[in-house]
Design an enzyme around this catalytic site. Structure first.
Site, PDB file in Angstrom:
ATOM      1  N   HIS A  70     -37.072  19.371 -18.914  1.00  0.00           N
ATOM      2  CA  HIS A  70     -37.742  19.381 -20.217  1.00  0.00           C
ATOM      3  C   HIS A  70     -38.070  17.958 -20.649  1.00  0.00           C
ATOM      4  O   HIS A  70     -37.427  16.984 -20.236  1.00  0.00           O
ATOM      5  CB  HIS A  70     -36.856  20.060 -21.269  1.00  0.00           C
ATOM      6  CG  HIS A  70     -35.550  19.365 -21.484  1.00  0.00           C
ATOM      7  ND1 HIS A  70     -35.430  18.226 -22.252  1.00  0.00           N
ATOM      8  CD2 HIS A  70     -34.319  19.629 -20.997  1.00  0.00           C
ATOM      9  CE1 HIS A  70     -34.173  17.825 -22.245  1.00  0.00           C
ATOM     10  NE2 HIS A  70     -33.472  18.667 -21.487  1.00  0.00           N
ATOM     11  N   ARG A 108     -36.013  23.809 -25.832  1.00  0.00           N
ATOM     12  CA  ARG A 108     -36.662  22.610 -25.320  1.00  0.00           C
ATOM     13  C   ARG A 108     -37.359  22.850 -23.993  1.00  0.00           C
ATOM     14  O   ARG A 108     -38.390  22.249 -23.707  1.00  0.00           O
ATOM     15  CB  ARG A 108     -35.676  21.449 -25.231  1.00  0.00           C
ATOM     16  CG  ARG A 108     -34.454  21.675 -24.348  1.00  0.00           C
ATOM     17  CD  ARG A 108     -33.401  20.592 -24.609  1.00  0.00           C
ATOM     18  NE  ARG A 108     -32.218  20.684 -23.789  1.00  0.00           N
ATOM     19  CZ  ARG A 108     -31.127  21.364 -24.106  1.00  0.00           C
ATOM     20  NH1 ARG A 108     -31.082  22.077 -25.222  1.00  0.00           N
ATOM     21  NH2 ARG A 108     -30.074  21.350 -23.308  1.00  0.00           N
ATOM     22  N   THR A 130     -35.187  15.129 -29.478  1.00  0.00           N
ATOM     23  CA  THR A 130     -34.629  14.241 -30.503  1.00  0.00           C
ATOM     24  C   THR A 130     -33.193  13.860 -30.151  1.00  0.00           C
ATOM     25  O   THR A 130     -32.788  12.712 -30.357  1.00  0.00           O
ATOM     26  CB  THR A 130     -34.687  14.885 -31.903  1.00  0.00           C
ATOM     27  OG1 THR A 130     -34.017  16.140 -31.882  1.00  0.00           O
ATOM     28  CG2 THR A 130     -36.128  15.087 -32.350  1.00  0.00           C
ATOM     29  N   GLU A 148     -28.787  24.537 -19.239  1.00  0.00           N
ATOM     30  CA  GLU A 148     -28.037  23.317 -18.961  1.00  0.00           C
ATOM     31  C   GLU A 148     -26.550  23.606 -18.860  1.00  0.00           C
ATOM     32  O   GLU A 148     -26.065  24.646 -19.327  1.00  0.00           O
ATOM     33  CB  GLU A 148     -28.315  22.287 -20.068  1.00  0.00           C
ATOM     34  CG  GLU A 148     -27.681  20.926 -19.851  1.00  0.00           C
ATOM     35  CD  GLU A 148     -28.074  20.219 -18.564  1.00  0.00           C
ATOM     36  OE1 GLU A 148     -27.814  20.756 -17.456  1.00  0.00           O
ATOM     37  OE2 GLU A 148     -28.616  19.094 -18.655  1.00  0.00           O
TER      38      GLU A 148
END
Length: 186
Positions: free
Chosen positions: A11, A62, A15, A86
């Site tokens: 990805h 994401r 932020t 993840e």
């Protein structure tokens, strides 16, 4: 074992990546740079022959956002598979890396994932990735995460997959794996 041809995308920058936070199974949106990373990956993919490829993505926001940008012009559909998410970082999700105990050994960065209280750990992630790869029936474009990408690439290519100096990165590039060989496309 022989695996199908793969294109692997991480990805775009989020932020929390920019803040150096552990994300794990939590999510933060792409930054403007992250959107540009995904657009660059889409340009790379558009230059490849992808007829017959499946498009598979982690269900994390994401990665879905990245897939929407990178694959919009080339994929008829992108399907999610939770096994592409993840590594779980347990109690450390959302925490700044600098506030956490530092790992030791050859790869202190990866050691942090083993140390995370209530985290998933590399062995469990590896088993999840191996199960995913075993179930693949043909070539695929995978939109996933940094550590998950690393583990998948090591399973398919072996330790040489991690010799690239940007093994923890991958944002804005595409890894191409075919015949046990990895190429970094930028």
């Amino acid at each position: 074992m022989t695996y199908p041809e793969l294109y692997i995308l991480r990805h775009g920058e989020t932020t929390w990546n920019a803040e150096n936070r552990m994300q794990g199974w939590l999510n933060s949106p792409l930054t403007l740079k992250g959107e540009a990373d995904a657009a660059r990956q889409g340009a790379i993919l558009r230059g490849r022959q992808l007829d017959g490829f499946a498009y598979l993505c982690s269900p994390s926001g994401r990665t879905v956002q990245t897939a929407g940008i990178a694959c919009a012009q080339i994929a008829e559909a992108v399907h999610t598979d939770i096994r592409l998410r993840e590594i779980g970082v347990g109690d450390w999700a959302g925490r700044l890396r600098d506030e956490l105990p530092q790992g030791t050994g050859n790869d202190p960065y990866m050691a942090q994932y083993e140390m995370a209280p209530n985290g998933e750990g590399i062995a469990v992630l590896s088993a999840r990735c191996l199960a995913f790869l075993t179930d693949l029936s043909g070539p695929a474009v995978l939109i996933t995460h940094g550590i998950t990408s690393r583990v998948i690439r090591e399973i398919v290519v072996g330790p040489d997959a991690l010799s690239n100096p940007s093994i923890h990165g991958g944002q804005g590039c595409v890894y191409h794996l075919k015949g046990g060989v990895q190429n970094l496309l930028t």
